[in-house]
Design a protein around this motif. Structure first.
Motif, short mmCIF file in Angstrom:
data_model
loop_
_atom_site.label_atom_id
_atom_site.label_comp_id
_atom_site.label_asym_id
_atom_site.label_seq_id
_atom_site.Cartn_x
_atom_site.Cartn_y
_atom_site.Cartn_z
N ASP A 131 0.85 -1.20 0.00
CA ASP A 131 0.00 0.00 0.00
C ASP A 131 0.88 1.24 0.00
O ASP A 131 1.62 1.50 0.94
N ILE A 132 0.78 2.03 -1.07
CA ILE A 132 1.60 3.24 -1.19
C ILE A 132 1.27 4.26 -0.11
O ILE A 132 2.13 5.01 0.34
N THR A 133 0.01 4.26 0.36
CA THR A 133 -0.36 5.20 1.44
C THR A 133 0.36 4.86 2.73
O THR A 133 0.87 5.75 3.43
N VAL A 134 0.43 3.57 3.06
CA VAL A 134 1.16 3.14 4.26
C VAL A 134 2.64 3.47 4.11
O VAL A 134 3.28 3.97 5.04
N GLN A 135 3.19 3.20 2.93
CA GLN A 135 4.60 3.49 2.69
C GLN A 135 4.89 4.98 2.86
O GLN A 135 5.90 5.37 3.45
N THR A 136 3.98 5.82 2.39
CA THR A 136 4.16 7.27 2.52
C THR A 136 4.07 7.71 3.96
O THR A 136 4.87 8.54 4.43
N LEU A 162 13.08 0.81 0.32
CA LEU A 162 12.39 1.83 -0.47
C LEU A 162 12.96 1.91 -1.88
O LEU A 162 14.15 2.20 -2.07
N ASP A 163 12.13 1.65 -2.87
CA ASP A 163 12.50 1.78 -4.28
C ASP A 163 12.04 3.17 -4.73
O ASP A 163 10.86 3.40 -4.96
N VAL A 164 12.99 4.10 -4.84
CA VAL A 164 12.64 5.49 -5.11
C VAL A 164 11.93 5.63 -6.45
O VAL A 164 10.96 6.39 -6.58
N ARG A 165 12.38 4.89 -7.45
CA ARG A 165 11.75 5.00 -8.77
C ARG A 165 10.31 4.50 -8.74
O ARG A 165 9.41 5.12 -9.30
N ALA A 166 10.08 3.38 -8.07
CA ALA A 166 8.72 2.86 -7.95
C ALA A 166 7.85 3.81 -7.14
O ALA A 166 6.67 4.02 -7.44
N PHE A 167 8.44 4.39 -6.09
CA PHE A 167 7.72 5.34 -5.25
C PHE A 167 7.31 6.56 -6.07
O PHE A 167 6.16 7.03 -5.99
N PHE A 168 8.21 7.08 -6.88
CA PHE A 168 7.93 8.24 -7.72
C PHE A 168 6.77 7.93 -8.68
O PHE A 168 5.82 8.72 -8.81
N LYS A 169 6.83 6.80 -9.34
CA LYS A 169 5.77 6.43 -10.29
C LYS A 169 4.43 6.25 -9.57
O LYS A 169 3.39 6.66 -10.07
N TRP A 208 7.23 14.63 -0.26
CA TRP A 208 7.46 13.20 -0.05
C TRP A 208 8.47 12.65 -1.06
O TRP A 208 9.37 11.89 -0.71
N ILE A 209 8.28 13.01 -2.31
CA ILE A 209 9.19 12.49 -3.34
C ILE A 209 10.60 13.01 -3.10
O ILE A 209 11.58 12.26 -3.21
N ALA A 210 10.71 14.30 -2.78
CA ALA A 210 12.03 14.87 -2.51
C ALA A 210 12.70 14.17 -1.34
O ALA A 210 13.91 13.86 -1.36
N GLN A 211 11.94 13.89 -0.30
CA GLN A 211 12.49 13.23 0.88
C GLN A 211 12.90 11.80 0.55
O GLN A 211 13.98 11.34 0.95
N ALA A 212 12.05 11.08 -0.18
CA ALA A 212 12.36 9.69 -0.54
C ALA A 212 13.61 9.61 -1.40
O ALA A 212 14.43 8.69 -1.25
#
Length: 857
Positions: A131-136, A162-169, A208-212
């Motif tokens: 779940d991306i919401t939980v990850q965030t 944490l996979d930054v590229r997957a998180f960004f997408k 969030w993206i910048a931090q990740a």
């Protein structure tokens, strides 16, 4: 007496401390409105309370208590919930479960709105993957109390996974889904300051993206990395503070976690935030215009920054530039300026870039630096730029392209190009419309109408409105309709008739851009008459040959008729998703074809298609297996007006139900689901009674059904043959279920008789409470003097139509036709009347006065 436990004792003290702390924070904020002090102050206040209860609750030393989400970031809005993660080295046993339940209960008891989860590190990592919401939420976790080593282990393993590229997408996809939920616009009249496009969530996502990705913890750090400019960082701080103020004030105003800028709150909120009314604007309008401009800025920088993030996160994706011309190049499906000073040296490139996007289908958008340069150089579009024939030719090329027109104009509006090129556009930019049936600001409504006209030309959308597609594709230079769409509401809010004022702007534009005289006159005429066709279709008796003749006189020729039909259709659909329905489409279509036949030389009777309707109806009856002649007994009792007011399908339906009982002793009620299941059609056949229409409106009102259209006809032998189109205002059941209920209950009511019963009064909508509508009533004879036309405007409410019908019945006035137009919370109804001594001015005045009294809310 039982001695309070330490936890119970702590609850009493903590509840008091929180209440005093919140009151102090609020008083300080209202005296000196600083968002950071309030948001961080509340987080620290809650930290203290939670840590004390954690320690008092005797939780084991190997557990850790974490703040996550916005609370983890150290920010808490006045009524926001508090997200906690209780981290354990292993799943809890029964004793620990009991302690945790006591702790969560205590947190609720002190008045905190808690969202919590209890997990081991492995469970956290599994949940983050799923779940991306939980990850965030976990991204911003911070330790409040407990096992620091366990927290450090969790943080390290979370970062490692944490996979930054997957998180960004995933965050990009999440934003797209959120935008779709809010109809891809920040400009709805009641936006959500947190979740709507351009709201706080957009800014949080960038953080969030910048931090990740390790790109920065605040806007200043992003500027130091050259991901945004210093000016953009300053803009982001400013818009973030404004949105935070809006949300804080909303929470305090409503005393709950309310993030929607509802009409109920806008005026109060505006006054609290220091916006003052002017002669031209309410305080709420000034607030909302500021809000929309803020949201516009957020979406602008959001688009630029996401592109720059992508470049940093996917460094290997860069590809060699493909030169387009001396000014532009293509970089990975994006249009890019070849030099930073392109717009300075070649101002016409400010328009050329939009044309290139239209002409080159491989280009999806512009690079971040191009968008930034476009915005920074928008002021180079001045009077000299607008007067340059080359730039004027470029603009007409953009309007007349085969593809990408809507995208081009939306981008030009977003980046300030449109308001620079069309000075009148500046006055409608982010301008709110307080008529309760427009769902968007004026500029966004115009772009929505442009989009609707454009869709008519696209083959992939031909299935939606096939007639529209056929008409527009056979229309010479159909892009002229785009210009008419741009100008049809451009004079809104200036005072005076916006159609008349808009004509002046449209003529000036067309003549400056060297359009042929015939095209100029068409565009100007469309702007002048863009409301005429909807008025005639929805408010006048289009079965009257005189009405069709008068409308044809206004239109003059078939080219104008087709253009006006297309523009009207697009305009109504562009006001709000709730305003358009199939019934309105049918009204416009019938008026179009009747007028078209008249313009082609038919008589008014032929234009209305009386002979064709009867012949087409007979074909339908034969198709349903009825032998020739079965219709004669019923039709002998029906006059030409009946046939002109009903379609062949409706006539065939009535005939199939009644041909064998044209003089039925008992009332006959039949209902069916209308085309596309957008409502219910009801037919009532009964011996005529003075108060029949009153009883019918009362019945439909009590069922929660809204009357869209009513055709009331009296046969030659004294029967009422009434037709209604209804919609379920509550959407409580399927229309197929309602059909059976109507037939049974209405038949029973008509058989048993009794006094007409008024439907329940219900409550006024909250919109009407805050934007009251002054009732208007007009009762005048038609041009032929045979009928009287009653027009009324009022706030919609349950029982309104019953009240109108009751007043008319009390004066012996018969309703021949009723056209019910509900525009959001406003009704504009038109009735064709006979009888009641309306030829006497005193009687007309009395009826009008009584109606006004009943319409007051």
């Amino acid at each position: 007496m039982t001695t309070p436990t330490p936890l119970q004792h702590a609850i009493v003290e903590v509840r008091q401390q929180l209440a005093e702390g919140h009151a102090s924070l609020r008083a300080t904020y209202e005296a000196h409105p600083l968002t950071a002090r309030l948001l961080h102050g509340r987080a620290k206040l809650v930290d203290t309370a939670i840590v004390r209860l954690w320690k008092t609750g005797r939780l084991p030393a190997n557990a850790a208590l974490l703040a996550v989400g916005g609370y983890g970031r150290g920010e808490l809005f006045p009524c926001s919930d508090v997200d906690l993660l209780i981290l354990l080295p292993e799943p809890p046993d029964a004793d620990l479960q009991s302690l945790l339940s006591e702790l969560i209960g205590a947190l609720w008891d002190v008045g905190l709105d808690i969202g919590h989860s209890v997990r081991t590190i492995e469970e956290c990592l599994d949940a983050a993957i799923a779940d991306i919401t939980v990850q965030t939420n976990m991204l911003e976790a911070r330790l409040l109390a407990g096992n620091a080593e366990l927290f450090a282990d969790f943080s390290a393993r979370y970062r490692e996974q944490l996979d930054v590229r997957a998180f960004f997408k995933a965050k990009q996809l999440e934003q797209e889904q959120r935008y779709a939920k809010y109809q891809d616009t920040p400009y709805a009249l009641e936006p959500n300051c947190k979740e709507s496009p351009g709201g706080l969530r957009d800014l949080q996502m960038l953080g969030w993206i910048a931090q990740a990705a390790g790109l920065g913890r605040n806007w200043r750090e992003l500027a130091r990395r050259r991901l945004i400019t210093g000016e953009e960082a300053s803009d982001l701080r400013s818009v973030e503070r404004f949105l935070q103020h809006v949300r804080i004030r909303l929470h305090y105003l409503t005393n709950r976690a309310e993030d929607r800028l509802l009409f109920d709150h806008q005026e109060k909120l505006a006054r609290i935030m220091g916006f003052e009314p002017t002669a031209a604007k309410r305080a709420s309008e000034a607030l909302m215009q500021r809000y929309y401009l803020t949201a516009k800025k957020v979406t602008q920088i959001n688009g630029i920054l996401l592109q720059n993030y992508g470049t940093e996160i996917f460094p290997g994706r860069s590809a060699p530039a493909i030169v387009i011309n001396a000014r532009f190049q293509a970089v990975r499906e994006l249009l890019d300026i070849r030099n930073e000073d392109v717009f300075e040296r070649h101002p016409s490139a400010l328009l050329e870039c939009f044309l290139l996007l239209q002409q080159r289908s491989e280009l999806k958008s512009m690079t971040a630096r191009t968008l930034r340069a476009l915005w920074l150089n928008r002021n180079r579009i001045n009077a000299a730029f607008r007067a340059d024939p080359a730039n004027r030719a470029l603009f007409i090329e953009i309007v007349s392209q085969k593809r990408g027109v809507v995208h081009a104009f939306r981008r030009m509006n977003q980046y300030g190009i449109l308001s620079r090129y069309l000075p009148p556009w500046r006055k409608i930019l982010c301008q709110m419309q307080h008529d309760l049936f427009h769902a968007y600001t004026v500029d966004q409504h115009i772009l929505m109408v442009l989009r609707n006209v454009r869709r008519f030309t696209m083959g992939e959308h031909a299935h939606e409105y096939p007639l529209m597609t056929r008409l527009i594709l056979s229309f010479d230079r159909y892009w002229l309709l785009y210009i008419a769409a741009l100008f049809h509401d451009i004079a809104k809010g200036r005072g005076g008739d916006h159609s008349t004022l808009g004509m002046v702007d449209a003529r000036e534009f067309c003549e400056q851009h060297a359009l042929p005289a015939d095209d100029v006159e068409l565009v100007v005429w469309l702007v002048q008459h863009h409301l005429t066709m909807s008025h005639v279709a929805q408010k006048e008796d289009t079965s009257d040959p005189e009405v069709i003749r008068n409308f044809a006189g206004i239109v003059g020729n078939e080219r104008r008729l087709t253009a006006l039909y297309l523009l009207t259709h697009a305009d109504i659909r562009g006001t709000s998703p709730k305003v358009w329905n199939g019934w309105k489409g049918k009204l416009l279509e019938d008026l179009f074809f009747a007028t078209q036949r008249l313009l082609r030389g038919a008589t008014p009777q032929q234009a209305l298609g009386l002979d064709d309707r009867q012949e087409n109806t007979r074909h339908l009856l034969r198709y349903h297996g009825l032998r020739p002649g079965v219709e004669d007994a019923l039709w002998a009792q029906l006059d030409a007006v009946y046939f002109m007011r009903h379609s062949p399908d409706e006539i065939a339906w009535h005939t199939r139900v009644l041909y064998f009982r044209p003089s039925a002793d008992e009332p006959v009620v039949k209902a069916r689901v209308s085309d596309e299941e957008q409502g219910v059609q009801v037919m009532v056949f009964s011996r005529d009674e003075t108060d029949l229409f009153v009883r019918l409106t009362g019945f439909f009102g009590r069922m929660g059904l809204s009357i869209l259209d009513a055709k009331v006809h009296t046969t030659r032998h004294g029967y009422a043959l009434d037709s209604f189109i209804l919609q379920d205002t509550g959407n409580s059941a399927s229309y197929r279920d309602i059909v059976t209920l109507i037939e049974h209950e209405l038949t029973q009511m008509l058989q048993t008789g009794g006094e007409p019963r008024r439907p329940g009064s219900g409550r006024l909508s909250r919109q009407v409470k805050h934007f009251p509508i002054t009732p208007q009533v007009s009762l005048r004879a038609d041009e032929a003097g045979r009928h009287y036309i009653l027009s009324l405007i009022a706030a919609d409410r349950p029982g309104l139509l019953f009240d109108v019908a009751q007043v008319l019945a009390s004066h012996g006035i018969s309703v021949q036709t009723a056209k019910i137009a509900t525009l959001g919370e406003r009704v504009e109804d038109t009735f064709l009347l006979t009888g009641g001594g309306l030829s006497q001015d005193s009687r007309v005045l009395k009826v009008e006065r009584e109606l006004l009294d009943r319409l007051q809310v």
